[in-house]
Motif scaffolding. Structure first.
Motif, PDB file in Angstrom:
ATOM      1  N   ILE A  93       0.855  -1.180   0.000  1.00 53.18           N
ATOM      2  CA  ILE A  93       0.000   0.000   0.000  1.00 53.18           C
ATOM      3  C   ILE A  93       0.892   1.232   0.000  1.00 53.18           C
ATOM      4  O   ILE A  93       1.779   1.359   0.842  1.00 53.18           O
ATOM      5  N   VAL A  94       0.670   2.129  -0.952  1.00 51.64           N
ATOM      6  CA  VAL A  94       1.342   3.427  -0.960  1.00 51.64           C
ATOM      7  C   VAL A  94       0.459   4.394  -0.179  1.00 51.64           C
ATOM      8  O   VAL A  94      -0.731   4.509  -0.457  1.00 51.64           O
ATOM      9  N   VAL A  95       1.040   5.069   0.788  1.00 54.27           N
ATOM     10  CA  VAL A  95       0.272   5.935   1.683  1.00 54.27           C
ATOM     11  C   VAL A  95       0.910   7.325   1.750  1.00 54.27           C
ATOM     12  O   VAL A  95       2.137   7.454   1.765  1.00 54.27           O
ATOM     13  N   GLY A  96       0.085   8.362   1.812  1.00 52.25           N
ATOM     14  CA  GLY A  96       0.603   9.708   1.988  1.00 52.25           C
ATOM     15  C   GLY A  96      -0.500  10.698   2.301  1.00 52.25           C
ATOM     16  O   GLY A  96      -1.674  10.455   2.010  1.00 52.25           O
ATOM     17  N   THR A  97      -0.117  11.804   2.926  1.00 49.84           N
ATOM     18  CA  THR A  97      -1.025  12.927   3.141  1.00 49.84           C
ATOM     19  C   THR A  97      -0.867  13.878   1.954  1.00 49.84           C
ATOM     20  O   THR A  97       0.256  14.177   1.548  1.00 49.84           O
ATOM     21  N   PRO A 142       1.737  -1.224  -6.251  1.00 48.83           N
ATOM     22  CA  PRO A 142       0.954  -1.556  -5.057  1.00 48.83           C
ATOM     23  C   PRO A 142      -0.440  -2.082  -5.361  1.00 48.83           C
ATOM     24  O   PRO A 142      -0.964  -1.887  -6.467  1.00 48.83           O
ATOM     25  N   LEU A 143      -1.007  -2.708  -4.361  1.00 42.44           N
ATOM     26  CA  LEU A 143      -2.403  -3.120  -4.418  1.00 42.44           C
ATOM     27  C   LEU A 143      -3.308  -1.888  -4.302  1.00 42.44           C
ATOM     28  O   LEU A 143      -4.349  -1.802  -4.949  1.00 42.44           O
ATOM     29  N   ALA A 144      -2.883  -0.938  -3.461  1.00 43.51           N
ATOM     30  CA  ALA A 144      -3.743   0.206  -3.173  1.00 43.51           C
ATOM     31  C   ALA A 144      -2.928   1.462  -2.894  1.00 43.51           C
ATOM     32  O   ALA A 144      -1.759   1.392  -2.514  1.00 43.51           O
ATOM     33  N   VAL A 145      -3.592   2.593  -3.085  1.00 39.70           N
ATOM     34  CA  VAL A 145      -3.059   3.902  -2.703  1.00 39.70           C
ATOM     35  C   VAL A 145      -3.980   4.463  -1.635  1.00 39.70           C
ATOM     36  O   VAL A 145      -5.195   4.531  -1.825  1.00 39.70           O
ATOM     37  N   GLY A 146      -3.389   4.862  -0.505  1.00 34.08           N
ATOM     38  CA  GLY A 146      -4.160   5.461   0.571  1.00 34.08           C
ATOM     39  C   GLY A 146      -3.806   6.925   0.727  1.00 34.08           C
ATOM     40  O   GLY A 146      -2.627   7.265   0.854  1.00 34.08           O
ATOM     41  N   MET A 147      -4.802   7.797   0.684  1.00 38.42           N
ATOM     42  CA  MET A 147      -4.566   9.229   0.836  1.00 38.42           C
ATOM     43  C   MET A 147      -5.280   9.757   2.072  1.00 38.42           C
ATOM     44  O   MET A 147      -6.447   9.438   2.311  1.00 38.42           O
ATOM     45  N   SER A 148      -4.560  10.574   2.845  1.00 39.18           N
ATOM     46  CA  SER A 148      -5.121  11.207   4.028  1.00 39.18           C
ATOM     47  C   SER A 148      -5.244  12.708   3.788  1.00 39.18           C
ATOM     48  O   SER A 148      -4.393  13.314   3.136  1.00 39.18           O
ATOM     49  N   CYS A 149      -6.300  13.296   4.336  1.00 38.76           N
ATOM     50  CA  CYS A 149      -6.519  14.734   4.181  1.00 38.76           C
ATOM     51  C   CYS A 149      -7.327  15.242   5.371  1.00 38.76           C
ATOM     52  O   CYS A 149      -8.475  14.836   5.563  1.00 38.76           O
ATOM     53  N   LEU A 150      -6.719  16.110   6.172  1.00 29.77           N
ATOM     54  CA  LEU A 150      -7.414  16.650   7.336  1.00 29.77           C
ATOM     55  C   LEU A 150      -8.026  18.016   7.058  1.00 29.77           C
ATOM     56  O   LEU A 150      -9.002  18.410   7.679  1.00 29.77           O
ATOM     57  N   ILE A 177      -8.062   4.369  -1.667  1.00 24.99           N
ATOM     58  CA  ILE A 177      -8.816   4.514  -0.430  1.00 24.99           C
ATOM     59  C   ILE A 177      -8.423   5.840   0.201  1.00 24.99           C
ATOM     60  O   ILE A 177      -7.248   6.214   0.217  1.00 24.99           O
ATOM     61  N   ILE A 178      -9.405   6.588   0.690  1.00 26.10           N
ATOM     62  CA  ILE A 178      -9.130   7.904   1.255  1.00 26.10           C
ATOM     63  C   ILE A 178      -9.717   8.006   2.666  1.00 26.10           C
ATOM     64  O   ILE A 178     -10.672   7.307   3.004  1.00 26.10           O
TER      65      ILE A 178
END
Length: 213
Positions: A93-97, A142-150, A177-178
Motif C-alpha cells: 500500500i502506498v500511503v501519503g497525506t 501496489p495493491l492500493a493507494v491510501g490518501m489522508s486529508c485533514l 482509499i481515502i
C-alpha cells in the motif's frame, strides 16, 4: 473494555504521555492480560475521539499534535509485537497525506494497523504532490493507494491525485482509499475513489478485502 485498555485510552485523552506509555509497557509485559492488538485498538479508539474534539472546536492544533505524539510513541512500543504476529504479505500500500496538508495523525495509525496486518507499506509522508503518488505506483506496483486529508482547503488534491493516476495510465492497476477529517463517503464517490475509511481499522479491513479478492 478491559481496565488497562480503558486507562490507556483515557491517558491519551488526558494528554498524559507517561501514563500512556506505562500502560503500553504493561500490555507488552503481559501484566495486563491483553494483547498488543488490543492496545493498538484502544489507541485507535482514542484517536477517533481526538479527531472529533478537533473537528468540533473543543481541541485546537496544539492538543491535536501532542495527542498524535503520544499515539505514535505508544504505537512504537506496541507495533513490533504486532509485526511479530503478522502472517504473510498481503500486498503493498502506498500511503501519503496530500499536498498542502502536513498532518500525519490518521495516516500513521493506519500505517501501524496495515503493517501489523501483513501489508508492505510505502509511506510517502506529508505534503505529497500528485506526481510522487504516480511515481510510487509505477515503482512499487501496489495493491492500493491510501490518501489522508485533514484540511478542507486541500481536499481537492485527492481528486488531483486520482486524475494524475488516470493520466499516467496506472489508475486501473490500483484501488484508491481515502480518509481524514475533511473527507466523506460522498466525496470519495465524487472523485472516483474506491473507498472511504472513517478510521484506521475500517480502512485496513477494506484493503484486506481487496487483497483477498
Amino acid at each position: 473494555m478491559h481496565e488497562t485498555l480503558d486507562s490507556l485510552k483515557q491517558s491519551l485523552l488526558d494528554l498524559d504521555m507517561d501514563a500512556a506509555l506505562a500502560h503500553a509497557h504493561a500490555i507488552l509485559d503481559g501484566a495486563a492480560g491483553v494483547s498488543a492488538q488490543d492496545g493498538v485498538n484502544a489507541v485507535a479508539e482514542a484517536l477517533q475521539v481526538v479527531g472529533k474534539r478537533f473537528q468540533e472546536g473543543e481541541w485546537f492544533v496544539g492538543e491535536l499534535v501532542y495527542a498524535g505524539e503520544i499515539a505514535k510513541s505508544a504505537m512504537q512500543l506496541l507495533s513490533p509485537a504486532l509485526a511479530a504476529g503478522a502472517t504473510g504479505r498481503l500486498g503493498t500500500i502506498v500511503v501519503g497525506t496530500v499536498a498542502g496538508d502536513l498532518h500525519d495523525l490518521g495516516k500513521n495509525i493506519f500505517v501501524g494497523f496495515a503493517r501489523s496486518s501483513g501489508f508492505e507499506i510505502v509511506d510517502l509522508g506529508v505534503n505529497v504532490a500528485a506526481a510522487r503518488f504516480v511515481d510510487a505506483v509505477q515503482a512499487h506496483q501496489p495493491l492500493a493507494v491510501g490518501m489522508s486529508c485533514l484540511l478542507t482547503t486541500t481536499a481537492g488534491e485527492v481528486g488531483t491525485v486520482v486524475e494524475a493516476l488516470r493520466a499516467a495510465g496506472v489508475r486501473h492497476r490500483v484501488k484508491v482509499i481515502i480518509g481524514g477529517a475533511a473527507l466523506t463517503e460522498q466525496f470519495a464517490r465524487e472523485v472516483a475513489a474506491d473507498a472511504f475509511a472513517p478510521d484506521a481499522v475500517t480502512g485496513t479491513d477494506i484493503v484486506k478485502g481487496w487483497s483477498a479478492a
